[in-house]
Design an enzyme around this catalytic site. Structure first.
Site, PDB file in Angstrom:
ATOM      1  N   ASN A   9       0.808  -1.214   0.000  1.00 38.91           N
ATOM      2  CA  ASN A   9       0.000   0.000   0.000  1.00 38.91           C
ATOM      3  C   ASN A   9       0.844   1.268   0.000  1.00 38.91           C
ATOM      4  O   ASN A   9       0.452   2.282  -0.581  1.00 38.91           O
ATOM      5  CB  ASN A   9      -0.932   0.004   1.218  1.00 38.91           C
ATOM      6  CG  ASN A   9      -2.087  -0.955   1.060  1.00 38.91           C
ATOM      7  OD1 ASN A   9      -2.959  -0.757   0.224  1.00 38.91           O
ATOM      8  ND2 ASN A   9      -2.099  -2.009   1.858  1.00 38.91           N
ATOM      9  N   ASP A 109       0.477 -10.847   0.037  1.00 44.09           N
ATOM     10  CA  ASP A 109       1.712 -10.646   0.799  1.00 44.09           C
ATOM     11  C   ASP A 109       1.850 -11.655   1.929  1.00 44.09           C
ATOM     12  O   ASP A 109       2.945 -12.166   2.202  1.00 44.09           O
ATOM     13  CB  ASP A 109       1.765  -9.214   1.341  1.00 44.09           C
ATOM     14  CG  ASP A 109       0.530  -8.819   2.138  1.00 44.09           C
ATOM     15  OD1 ASP A 109      -0.534  -9.456   1.982  1.00 44.09           O
ATOM     16  OD2 ASP A 109       0.618  -7.852   2.922  1.00 44.09           O
TER      17      ASP A 109
END
Length: 258
Positions: A9, A109
């Protein structure tokens, strides 16, 4: 050579593997608005600075927690590298048995980190990733991904503090000289750092209570070393765990791999 791209992000981490070894790596800001040409020019600049050429890349794999960026990245791979990239997601062979209510909810992730940690360090494990969010993943002694916890990351926690409190300044996340702060900045640094260390120790301790065998604790992410230096609950800091996981998953999914 293999190009691996981990889109987070806040930051995107890029690496180049050669014969299973990470030879080059870069960290850039994640931009949701870059075109495929902007990504291509950025990578060309990084490659040229390191003496690399696009033609040396034989495969590409991407993991991303930012869906809007994927279209441009995939277009960049085909336009500049003439390679269709592997993208971590449903249908890929990861070798990970996910015991989640809905396995599709587990972020790319977290999957990639778990795959790398199991291969590198065995099981059972707790994997802590200090990213925009801090994630805790528990892998049992049978190498099954059992679940975990997600907490606000230390950076966004800090941003929330100064953005909501009018008289508190923006500060650097760093270790203060003393836990008892003598000014506003050091008091904030103390509360943020040691409060976060307390969070990590508390969650890890509670996960260990539920484990049938003592798990090893692996930390990764940009602030892993800072936290690990203040706590003895973290056994290993591996800053390139995610990139290693991408390399492993690529090998498990490439054409001709048995």
């Amino acid at each position: 050579m293999l190009l691996v791209i981990d889109v987070g992000n806040t930051n995107t981490v890029i690496g180049v593997y050669h014969d299973g070894e990470l030879e080059y790596h870069w960290r850039i800001e994640t931009s949701r608005h870059k075109t495929e040409d902007e990504f291509g020019m950025l990578l060309r600049s990084l490659f040229e600075h390191s003496g690399l050429m696009f033609e040396q890349i034989e495969g590409i794999i991407i993991s991303s927690v930012v869906p809007p960026i994927m279209f441009s990245l995939e277009r960049m791979c085909t336009k500049y590298f003439h390679i269709e990239p592997q993208v971590v997601g449903p249908g890929m062979k990861t070798g990970l048995n996910i015991k989640y209510d809905n396995p599709k909810e587990v972020g790319a992730d977290r999957i990639v980190n778990a795959v790398a940690a199991i291969q590198q360090y065995g099981a059972p494990l707790i994997v802590v990733d200090f990213g925009t969010a801090t994630t805790y993943c528990y892998i049992d002694e049978n190498k099954q991904y059992m679940g975990g916890a997600i907490a606000p990351g230390i950076t966004i926690s800090t941003e929330a503090l100064y953005s909501r409190a009018a008289k508190l300044p923006r500060i650097e996340i760093a270790r203060p000289d003393n836990i008892i702060g003598k000014n506003t900045v050091s008091a904030m640094q103390s509360g943020i750092l040691f409060g976060y260390v307390g969070q990590v120790e508390g969650i890890v301790k509670r996960m260990k209570w539920q484990a049938t065998q003592e798990p090893k604790v692996i930390a990764t992410g940009g602030l892993a070393s800072l936290i690990a230096n203040e706590s003895d609950c973290i056994d290993i800091v591996d800053p390139f765990l995610t990139l290693k996981g991408l390399e492993i998953i690529y090998e498990r999914n490439r054409v001709g791999h048995v």
